[in-house]
Motif scaffolding. Structure first.
Motif, PDB file in Angstrom:
ATOM      1  N   SER A  11       0.830  -1.212   0.000  1.00 39.17           N
ATOM      2  CA  SER A  11       0.000   0.000   0.000  1.00 39.17           C
ATOM      3  C   SER A  11       0.861   1.259   0.000  1.00 39.17           C
ATOM      4  O   SER A  11       0.540   2.247  -0.676  1.00 39.17           O
ATOM      5  N   TRP A  12       1.945   1.252   0.776  1.00 37.83           N
ATOM      6  CA  TRP A  12       2.848   2.401   0.798  1.00 37.83           C
ATOM      7  C   TRP A  12       3.422   2.665  -0.581  1.00 37.83           C
ATOM      8  O   TRP A  12       3.444   3.812  -1.056  1.00 37.83           O
ATOM      9  N   LEU A  13       3.905   1.606  -1.242  1.00 34.26           N
ATOM     10  CA  LEU A  13       4.512   1.806  -2.560  1.00 34.26           C
ATOM     11  C   LEU A  13       3.469   2.224  -3.590  1.00 34.26           C
ATOM     12  O   LEU A  13       3.741   3.049  -4.461  1.00 34.26           O
ATOM     13  N   MET A  14       2.282   1.662  -3.504  1.00 34.39           N
ATOM     14  CA  MET A  14       1.206   2.076  -4.407  1.00 34.39           C
ATOM     15  C   MET A  14       0.936   3.573  -4.256  1.00 34.39           C
ATOM     16  O   MET A  14       0.726   4.286  -5.246  1.00 34.39           O
ATOM     17  N   VAL A  63       4.749   3.833 -13.174  1.00 35.79           N
ATOM     18  CA  VAL A  63       3.925   2.811 -13.819  1.00 35.79           C
ATOM     19  C   VAL A  63       4.645   1.471 -13.910  1.00 35.79           C
ATOM     20  O   VAL A  63       4.028   0.431 -13.651  1.00 35.79           O
ATOM     21  N   PRO A  64       5.950   1.424 -14.241  1.00 38.27           N
ATOM     22  CA  PRO A  64       6.652   0.142 -14.122  1.00 38.27           C
ATOM     23  C   PRO A  64       6.548  -0.449 -12.722  1.00 38.27           C
ATOM     24  O   PRO A  64       6.437  -1.662 -12.558  1.00 38.27           O
ATOM     25  N   GLY A  65       6.569   0.417 -11.707  1.00 34.59           N
ATOM     26  CA  GLY A  65       6.383  -0.071 -10.343  1.00 34.59           C
ATOM     27  C   GLY A  65       5.019  -0.708 -10.154  1.00 34.59           C
ATOM     28  O   GLY A  65       4.881  -1.750  -9.497  1.00 34.59           O
ATOM     29  N   TRP A 263      11.703  -1.118  -3.051  1.00 31.93           N
ATOM     30  CA  TRP A 263      11.093  -2.206  -2.277  1.00 31.93           C
ATOM     31  C   TRP A 263      12.092  -2.787  -1.277  1.00 31.93           C
ATOM     32  O   TRP A 263      11.766  -3.013  -0.109  1.00 31.93           O
ATOM     33  N   LEU A 264      13.314  -3.030  -1.721  1.00 33.99           N
ATOM     34  CA  LEU A 264      14.310  -3.646  -0.850  1.00 33.99           C
ATOM     35  C   LEU A 264      14.758  -2.711   0.268  1.00 33.99           C
ATOM     36  O   LEU A 264      15.097  -3.156   1.367  1.00 33.99           O
ATOM     37  N   LEU A 265      14.752  -1.421   0.000  1.00 40.36           N
ATOM     38  CA  LEU A 265      15.243  -0.460   0.993  1.00 40.36           C
ATOM     39  C   LEU A 265      14.208  -0.129   2.060  1.00 40.36           C
ATOM     40  O   LEU A 265      14.567   0.280   3.166  1.00 40.36           O
ATOM     41  N   LEU A 266      12.937  -0.284   1.741  1.00 44.29           N
ATOM     42  CA  LEU A 266      11.890  -0.006   2.725  1.00 44.29           C
ATOM     43  C   LEU A 266      11.742  -1.189   3.676  1.00 44.29           C
ATOM     44  O   LEU A 266      11.664  -2.335   3.236  1.00 44.29           O
ATOM     45  N   ASP A 267      11.695  -0.910   4.936  1.00 45.04           N
ATOM     46  CA  ASP A 267      11.529  -1.938   5.948  1.00 45.04           C
ATOM     47  C   ASP A 267      10.039  -2.085   6.262  1.00 45.04           C
ATOM     48  O   ASP A 267       9.450  -1.250   6.959  1.00 45.04           O
ATOM     49  N   GLY A 268       9.440  -3.130   5.719  1.00 41.63           N
ATOM     50  CA  GLY A 268       8.005  -3.315   5.883  1.00 41.63           C
ATOM     51  C   GLY A 268       7.576  -3.444   7.331  1.00 41.63           C
ATOM     52  O   GLY A 268       6.465  -3.033   7.701  1.00 41.63           O
ATOM     53  N   ALA A 269       8.438  -4.000   8.179  1.00 39.45           N
ATOM     54  CA  ALA A 269       8.080  -4.201   9.583  1.00 39.45           C
ATOM     55  C   ALA A 269       8.042  -2.888  10.355  1.00 39.45           C
ATOM     56  O   ALA A 269       7.426  -2.816  11.422  1.00 39.45           O
ATOM     57  N   ARG A 270       8.709  -1.854   9.855  1.00 41.28           N
ATOM     58  CA  ARG A 270       8.780  -0.578  10.578  1.00 41.28           C
ATOM     59  C   ARG A 270       7.958   0.535   9.933  1.00 41.28           C
ATOM     60  O   ARG A 270       7.891   1.633  10.482  1.00 41.28           O
ATOM     61  N   LEU A 271       7.384   0.275   8.810  1.00 46.10           N
ATOM     62  CA  LEU A 271       6.563   1.301   8.175  1.00 46.10           C
ATOM     63  C   LEU A 271       5.295   1.531   8.984  1.00 46.10           C
ATOM     64  O   LEU A 271       4.634   0.568   9.407  1.00 46.10           O
ATOM     65  N   PRO A 272       4.908   2.779   9.220  1.00 50.73           N
ATOM     66  CA  PRO A 272       3.633   3.026   9.910  1.00 50.73           C
ATOM     67  C   PRO A 272       2.462   2.545   9.052  1.00 50.73           C
ATOM     68  O   PRO A 272       2.571   2.459   7.825  1.00 50.73           O
ATOM     69  N   GLN A 273       1.379   2.239   9.685  1.00 49.88           N
ATOM     70  CA  GLN A 273       0.199   1.766   8.968  1.00 49.88           C
ATOM     71  C   GLN A 273      -0.320   2.864   8.036  1.00 49.88           C
ATOM     72  O   GLN A 273      -0.413   4.028   8.422  1.00 49.88           O
ATOM     73  N   THR A 274      -0.625   2.489   6.816  1.00 55.73           N
ATOM     74  CA  THR A 274      -1.151   3.466   5.868  1.00 55.73           C
ATOM     75  C   THR A 274      -2.507   3.983   6.325  1.00 55.73           C
ATOM     76  O   THR A 274      -3.295   3.265   6.938  1.00 55.73           O
ATOM     77  N   LYS A 275      -2.773   5.250   6.004  1.00 56.25           N
ATOM     78  CA  LYS A 275      -4.049   5.872   6.317  1.00 56.25           C
ATOM     79  C   LYS A 275      -5.045   5.592   5.182  1.00 56.25           C
ATOM     80  O   LYS A 275      -4.643   5.287   4.051  1.00 56.25           O
ATOM     81  N   PRO A 276      -6.346   5.738   5.454  1.00 50.52           N
ATOM     82  CA  PRO A 276      -7.328   5.478   4.398  1.00 50.52           C
ATOM     83  C   PRO A 276      -7.098   6.295   3.131  1.00 50.52           C
ATOM     84  O   PRO A 276      -7.277   5.782   2.024  1.00 50.52           O
ATOM     85  N   TYR A 277      -6.704   7.559   3.260  1.00 51.39           N
ATOM     86  CA  TYR A 277      -6.490   8.385   2.069  1.00 51.39           C
ATOM     87  C   TYR A 277      -5.326   7.883   1.218  1.00 51.39           C
ATOM     88  O   TYR A 277      -5.212   8.227   0.034  1.00 51.39           O
ATOM     89  N   MET A 278      -4.458   7.047   1.803  1.00 51.68           N
ATOM     90  CA  MET A 278      -3.333   6.482   1.069  1.00 51.68           C
ATOM     91  C   MET A 278      -3.702   5.190   0.361  1.00 51.68           C
ATOM     92  O   MET A 278      -2.920   4.666  -0.436  1.00 51.68           O
ATOM     93  N   ARG A 279      -4.904   4.678   0.639  1.00 47.65           N
ATOM     94  CA  ARG A 279      -5.310   3.396   0.066  1.00 47.65           C
ATOM     95  C   ARG A 279      -6.384   3.569  -1.009  1.00 47.65           C
ATOM     96  O   ARG A 279      -7.171   2.648  -1.262  1.00 47.65           O
TER      97      ARG A 279
END
Length: 355
Positions: A11-14, A63-65, A263-279
């Protein structure tokens, strides 16, 4: 990585890719310079450089992402028994919104091109309203060019069984990816889908089939070093692609390496939860084009009358930088309204996604 952290990272990357896509279409130097006072004042060189760096540089990896995330999710844990369910899910989440949004954009242009108050902003003669034009609008995304991405993605999803056959063997899969790179280098375009889109999709499919432990594993030194190396290589490719006469392969490699490295550089375990406006995902992607074009053209017409020519360059840059945030706000407001007052339409427009 736990499933919740994995989904949150997606969701963060999207959301990040969505912001970059908005900046691609927020380029406004040409709009402001076309005003009667547009060429007055200084600073246009800086504005041009900043907007092109973001829109035509970093933004082109967005878009490639999307292609790569879509492929990874499709082939994650893939088996032949799951193919029918995956196709059915993608039909609801991608094909149906593609049709509905193209129809809405077409109807919007039909109406707006006939209203004198907004015809100047739309910039089109009255759009014909007939069955042939409806089919053209849906199939060729002629009134919503941003949907070339979904158009390509639909073909890629249809070809997914063939992609799986080509990547399921580790060694043969590498040969297949090398052949795609060669096809890009020699300009062999398959068009349906485009060769570069097939490369992004297949690369992520290979990662989902053979590298899930590395891709989804706890971020360690190897992931960080690989991500840094990939980012540095992406920068080299970007600089090389800017030289006159260079192969398009450099551009494609930049667009491939940057999302993978991020993707590799972002730490999924430490990312804050996405907000509704980000989804908002697909809904934001669909809404942003009309919003950006309307605001850019409308603001240029207004500011061209009230500001001196010397302030138009900074005004254009400020608007360019602010448009993603304004667009997210507008899109989220619409999403909340549809989600609350018209659930069936929201499900069609969002492809069944939830905020």
């Amino acid at each position: 990585m736990e499933e919740k952290a994995f989904r949150n990272k997606v969701s963060w990357l999207m959301f990040v890719f969505s912001i970059l896509v908005i900046w691609i279409h927020s380029y406004n130097v040409d709009v402001f310079q076309s005003l009667p006072k547009g060429l007055e004042g200084s600073g246009w060189e800086l504005v041009e450089a900043v907007e092109r760096l973001v829109a035509e540089g970093l933004g082109q990896a967005a878009v490639p992402g999307f292609f790569m995330l879509s492929a990874y999710l499709f082939f994650r844990g893939f088996t032949w028994e799951k193919l029918a369910d995956k196709w059915q899910t993608r039909a609801r989440s991608i094909v149906v919104p593609y049709i509905v949004w193209n129809l809405l954009y077409y109807i919007g242009y039909v109406l707006a091109s006939r209203l004198p108050a907004v015809r100047g902003i739309v910039g089109k003669e009255p759009v014909p309203f007939n069955a042939a034009e409806v089919l053209n609008a849906v199939y060729s995304y002629s009134y919503a060019p941003i949907f070339w991405y979904l158009y390509q993605l639909i073909f890629l999803i249809m070809l997914s069984p063939a992609v799986y056959v080509l990547v399921r063997d580790k060694a043969y899969g590498l040969v297949y990816l090398a052949c795609l790179l060669a096809a890009v280098y020699f300009g062999l375009d398959t068009q349906h889908p485009n060769t570069d889109a097939l490369l992004y999709y297949s690369f992520a499919a290979y990662g989902a089939v053979h590298g899930r432990g590395f891709v989804e594993g706890r971020r360690g030194r190897l992931q960080v070093l690989t991500g840094i190396e990939g980012a540095l290589l992406a920068a080299v490719c970007f600089l090389q692609a800017g030289r006159p006469g260079e192969s398009v392969l450099w551009t494609v490699l930049f667009r491939l390496l940057l999302p993978a490295s991020l993707w590799l550089l972002l730490d999924g375990a430490r990312l804050p939860q996405t907000k509704p406006y980000m989804r908002q995902s697909l809904f934001l992607y669909a809404v942003h084009y009309g919003c950006v074009r309307f605001v850019n053209k409308g603001a240029a017409l207004v500011l061209g009358h009230v500001l001196p020519g010397s302030l138009l360059a900074p005004a254009a840059l400020f608007l360019f930088l602010a448009l993603p945030f304004l667009t997210v706000l507008v899109s989220y407001g619409l999403a909340l309204a549809f989600n609350r007052f018209c659930q069936p339409l929201w499900r069609l427009l969002s492809g069944g996604r939830e905020l």
